[in-house]
Design an enzyme around this catalytic site. Structure first.
Site, PDB file in Angstrom:
ATOM      1  CD  GLU A 174      23.727  65.890  61.774  1.00 39.00           C
ATOM      2  OE1 GLU A 174      24.425  65.179  62.509  1.00 39.00           O
ATOM      3  OE2 GLU A 174      23.705  65.764  60.529  1.00 39.00           O
TER       4      GLU A 174
ATOM      5  CG  LEU B 170      23.531  47.034  64.664  1.00 41.12           C
ATOM      6  CD1 LEU B 170      22.447  48.080  64.425  1.00 41.12           C
ATOM      7  CD2 LEU B 170      23.070  45.688  64.117  1.00 41.12           C
ATOM      8  CB  ILE B 171      25.056  49.752  69.268  1.00 42.47           C
ATOM      9  CG1 ILE B 171      25.567  51.148  68.910  1.00 42.47           C
ATOM     10  CG2 ILE B 171      25.295  49.474  70.742  1.00 42.47           C
ATOM     11  CD1 ILE B 171      27.052  51.368  69.133  1.00 42.47           C
TER      12      ILE B 171
ATOM     13  N   GLY C 189      33.834  64.135  63.194  1.00 45.41           N
ATOM     14  CA  GLY C 189      33.582  64.488  64.585  1.00 45.41           C
ATOM     15  C   GLY C 189      33.109  65.908  64.811  1.00 45.41           C
ATOM     16  CB  SER C 190      31.445  68.511  62.751  1.00 47.89           C
ATOM     17  OG  SER C 190      30.295  67.884  62.254  1.00 47.89           O
ATOM     18  CG  ASN C 191      26.967  65.949  65.107  1.00 48.79           C
ATOM     19  OD1 ASN C 191      26.131  66.783  65.454  1.00 48.79           O
ATOM     20  ND2 ASN C 191      26.977  65.398  63.904  1.00 48.79           N
TER      21      ASN C 191
ATOM     22  CG  ASP D 238      18.989  54.870  61.813  1.00 48.97           C
ATOM     23  OD1 ASP D 238      19.805  55.321  62.634  1.00 48.97           O
ATOM     24  OD2 ASP D 238      19.284  54.622  60.630  1.00 48.97           O
TER      25      ASP D 238
ATOM     26  CG  ASN E 198      22.632  57.484  66.073  1.00 51.39           C
ATOM     27  OD1 ASN E 198      23.784  57.881  65.891  1.00 51.39           O
ATOM     28  ND2 ASN E 198      21.836  57.147  65.066  1.00 51.39           N
TER      29      ASN E 198
ATOM     30  CG  HIS F  67      19.370  59.106  61.053  1.00 51.51           C
ATOM     31  ND1 HIS F  67      20.225  58.128  60.593  1.00 51.51           N
ATOM     32  CD2 HIS F  67      18.495  59.356  60.049  1.00 51.51           C
ATOM     33  CE1 HIS F  67      19.862  57.781  59.366  1.00 51.51           C
ATOM     34  NE2 HIS F  67      18.822  58.515  59.012  1.00 51.51           N
TER      35      HIS F  67
HETATM   36  C1  GAR Z   1      26.362  63.392  60.721  1.00 52.12           C
HETATM   37  O1  GAR Z   1      25.614  64.001  59.693  1.00 52.12           O
HETATM   38  C2  GAR Z   1      25.529  62.322  61.407  1.00 52.12           C
HETATM   39  O2  GAR Z   1      24.178  62.655  61.536  1.00 52.12           O
HETATM   40  C3  GAR Z   1      25.690  61.184  60.449  1.00 52.12           C
HETATM   41  O3  GAR Z   1      27.050  61.226  60.085  1.00 52.12           O
HETATM   42  C4  GAR Z   1      27.520  62.575  60.148  1.00 52.12           C
HETATM   43  C5  GAR Z   1      28.738  62.622  61.026  1.00 52.12           C
HETATM   44  O4  GAR Z   1      29.340  63.877  61.018  1.00 52.12           O
HETATM   45  N1  GAR Z   1      25.327  59.935  61.064  1.00 52.12           N
HETATM   46  C6  GAR Z   1      24.714  58.953  60.437  1.00 52.12           C
HETATM   47  O5  GAR Z   1      24.426  58.985  59.246  1.00 52.12           O
HETATM   48  C7  GAR Z   1      24.398  57.748  61.320  1.00 52.12           C
HETATM   49  N2  GAR Z   1      23.419  56.912  60.702  1.00 52.12           N
HETATM   50  P1  GAR Z   1      30.428  64.287  62.090  1.00 52.12           P
HETATM   51  O6  GAR Z   1      31.453  63.159  62.138  1.00 52.12           O
HETATM   52  O7  GAR Z   1      31.029  65.555  61.529  1.00 52.12           O
HETATM   53  O8  GAR Z   1      29.723  64.486  63.397  1.00 52.12           O
END
Ligand code: GAR
Length: 196
Positions: free
Chosen positions: A181, A94-95, A12-14, A152, A109, A111
């Protein structure tokens, strides 16, 4: 003030970057994270949400006998919190069409590559960075895009490039991409808010 719902599966850093942007960054006064939903019990993002007093829920996909029933549960929670935009942030599933239908043109999303390259089923997390390095690419990046029923493939909202360095490991590349990101996701949200 727009309400954001964030779906997560992991660290969950995003999610944290979006929360910070809403609390004190470029989304301040424009949006707030209203609810967080995880499909994994051990997702650290759930704790991040709780630290910010944001309602956070884990729903176990195994408790539902159909993906559509699972998505209805999520959809109900998002509606209860009057969500305007749904952000997938490391959500590894997948949603379902039911969610796409309930939140038409409202799901985005992030990516960790320059789509349309290195996207699609199986291309997530470290698999993406491994593939980019194996192909000898000199650059990778970040894509924020609208979500549709195919992995995607929705319309791109914003992309940012990141160099791939000689002898990069997938972990090193992942860290460089992830840092970008965290800037790109709030920027993409701001862009769609401005478009109305
Ligand atoms: C991120 O790098 C995101 O882009 C990727 O998972 C990571 C989640 O990091 N998502 C995908 O690959 C989706 N296809 P986070 O949990 O620290 O945000």
């Amino acid at each position: 003030m727009k309400n954001i719902g964030v779906l997560i599966s992991g660290g969950g850093s995003n999610l944290q970057a979006i929360i910070d942007a809403c609390e004190s960054g470029i989304l301040k006064g424009l949006a707030r994270v209203a609810v967080v939903v995880s499909n994994r019990a051990d997702a650290y993002g759930l704790e991040r949400a709780e630290k910010h007093k944001i309602p956070a829920f884990f729903f176990n996909p195994r408790d539902f006998n159909a993906n559509s029933a699972y998505c209805s549960m999520i959809s109900g929670e998002l509606r209860k919190h009057k969500v305007d935009i749904v952000c997938l942030a490391g959500y590894m599933s997948l949603i379902d069409p039911c969610l796409l239908n309930d939140f038409k043109n409202k799901i985005i999303n992030i990516h960790p590559a320059l789509l349309p390259k290195y996207g699609g089923k199986g291309m997530y997390g470290h698999h993406v960075h491994k593939a980019v390095i194996a192909a000898g690419e000199s650059e990778s990046g970040v894509t924020v895009h609208w979500v549709n029923e195919v992995y995607d493939s929705g319309e791109i909202i914003l992309q940012r490039k990141v160099p791939v360095l000689i002898n990069d490991t997938p972990e090193e590349l992942a860290a460089r991409v992830l840092a970008v990101e965290h800037i790109a996701y709030p920027e993409a949200i701001l862009k769609i808010l401005k478009q109305g």
